[in-house]
Design a protein around this motif. Structure first.
Motif, PDB file in Angstrom:
ATOM      1  N   ALA A   1      -1.035  10.239   0.903  1.00  9.59           N
ATOM      2  CA  ALA A   1      -1.659   9.371  -0.104  1.00  9.59           C
ATOM      3  C   ALA A   1      -2.527  10.199  -1.050  1.00  9.59           C
ATOM      4  O   ALA A   1      -2.519   9.969  -2.267  1.00  9.59           O
TER       5      ALA A   1
ATOM      6  N   SER B   1      -4.417   5.168  -2.763  1.00  6.49           N
ATOM      7  CA  SER B   1      -4.912   4.816  -1.429  1.00  6.49           C
ATOM      8  C   SER B   1      -3.734   4.725  -0.460  1.00  6.49           C
ATOM      9  O   SER B   1      -2.578   4.579  -0.858  1.00  6.49           O
ATOM     10  N   THR B   2      -4.057   4.797   0.816  1.00  5.97           N
ATOM     11  CA  THR B   2      -3.017   4.722   1.850  1.00  5.97           C
ATOM     12  C   THR B   2      -2.269   3.396   1.778  1.00  5.97           C
ATOM     13  O   THR B   2      -1.036   3.370   1.876  1.00  5.97           O
ATOM     14  N   ARG B   3      -3.007   2.297   1.585  1.00  2.49           N
ATOM     15  CA  ARG B   3      -2.354   0.974   1.505  1.00  2.49           C
ATOM     16  C   ARG B   3      -1.443   0.885   0.297  1.00  2.49           C
ATOM     17  O   ARG B   3      -0.333   0.351   0.379  1.00  2.49           O
ATOM     18  N   THR B   4      -1.882   1.379  -0.848  1.00  2.00           N
ATOM     19  CA  THR B   4      -1.051   1.346  -2.054  1.00  2.00           C
ATOM     20  C   THR B   4       0.186   2.207  -1.859  1.00  2.00           C
ATOM     21  O   THR B   4       1.298   1.815  -2.225  1.00  2.00           O
TER      22      THR B   4
ATOM     23  N   GLU C   1       1.683   2.957   0.971  1.00  3.08           N
ATOM     24  CA  GLU C   1       2.607   2.272   1.900  1.00  3.08           C
ATOM     25  C   GLU C   1       3.384   1.178   1.173  1.00  3.08           C
ATOM     26  O   GLU C   1       4.593   1.058   1.343  1.00  3.08           O
ATOM     27  N   ARG C   2       2.681   0.384   0.382  1.00  2.00           N
ATOM     28  CA  ARG C   2       3.323  -0.723  -0.340  1.00  2.00           C
ATOM     29  C   ARG C   2       4.365  -0.183  -1.320  1.00  2.00           C
ATOM     30  O   ARG C   2       5.498  -0.647  -1.360  1.00  2.00           O
TER      31      ARG C   2
ATOM     32  N   ARG D   1       7.390   1.509   0.523  1.00  2.00           N
ATOM     33  CA  ARG D   1       8.340   0.529   1.071  1.00  2.00           C
ATOM     34  C   ARG D   1       9.167  -0.100  -0.047  1.00  2.00           C
ATOM     35  O   ARG D   1      10.379  -0.287   0.098  1.00  2.00           O
TER      36      ARG D   1
ATOM     37  N   THR E   1       9.095   2.477   5.783  1.00  2.00           N
ATOM     38  CA  THR E   1       7.690   2.865   5.829  1.00  2.00           C
ATOM     39  C   THR E   1       7.604   4.373   5.605  1.00  2.00           C
ATOM     40  O   THR E   1       8.592   5.096   5.798  1.00  2.00           O
TER      41      THR E   1
END
Length: 194
Positions: free
Chosen positions: A87, A93-96, A98-99, A102, A108
């Motif tokens: 990231a 960010s890590t969440r962004t 990942e989204r 995917r 993932t």
């Protein structure tokens, strides 16, 4: 391997056509006859179809917005890679990550990395004499057990079985070479008689 849909029969590939032919021989002339033909062909009369691990998935080069990050990951597979590290490399960010990952790859981040590591392991198992443990470390799994677990999940077989299937046959020892190696050579035998 093959499909029997009544009037239409088809095989999954060129070699699977042999399986289909043996199936037809068994259906039309009896399994004993098909077994005899399979012995002549030096082939089992029926394969289970678990050979999907032999198909190499065609993977197109990364081309979306995350392509530079994917290329970087592939170049660093042998290193410990965390989602946070990737990231940071992607400047998100890590969440962004990942989204977006995917959405772009359908997988993932960790799953995608594991698949690339298994692909690299397959190449090393085919082309080198490295031990399974060394291959595991070189591709970033850290242990042979971790490699085996991921390899089984993605390739459907163990690393050793995969290597045995793809390394090619060992050169056979010829009858003459066996005889020569079993005959002791002494200096007297090497000296020409006069």
């Amino acid at each position: 391997m093959y499909v029997d849909d009544g009037q239409v029969l088809s095989s999954g590939g060129m070699l699977a056509s042999v399986d289909l032919c043996l199936y037809l021989l068994g259906r039309d002339h009896g399994q004993s006859y098909a077994n005899d033909v399979s012995r002549i062909l030096i082939s089992p009369p029926h394969r289970t179809g678990g050979q999907a691990q032999y198909a190499k998935p065609a993977r197109l080069p990364a081309s979306g917005p995350l392509a530079p990050v994917q290329d970087w990951v592939v170049d660093h597979l042998g290193e410990p890679l965390t989602a946070a590290q990737v990231a940071t490399r992607a400047h998100m960010s890590t969440r962004t990550l990942e989204r977006r990952f995917r959405a772009e790859t359908g997988d993932t981040l960790i799953g995608w990395i594991s698949r690339r590591r298994v692909e690299r392991a397959q190449a090393l198992l085919e082309d080198t004499d490295l031990t399974v443990t060394r291959v595991a470390h070189d591709v970033g799994f850290g242990s042979a057990e971790s490699l085996r677990r991921h390899f089984l999940a993605y390739a459907g077989t163990s690393p050793r079985a995969y290597r045995a299937a793809f390394r090619g046959p060992v050169a056979p020892v010829t009858q003459g070479a066996r005889r020569a190696s079993s005959t002791p050579t002494t200096p007297a035998a090497l000296t020409p008689s006069t």
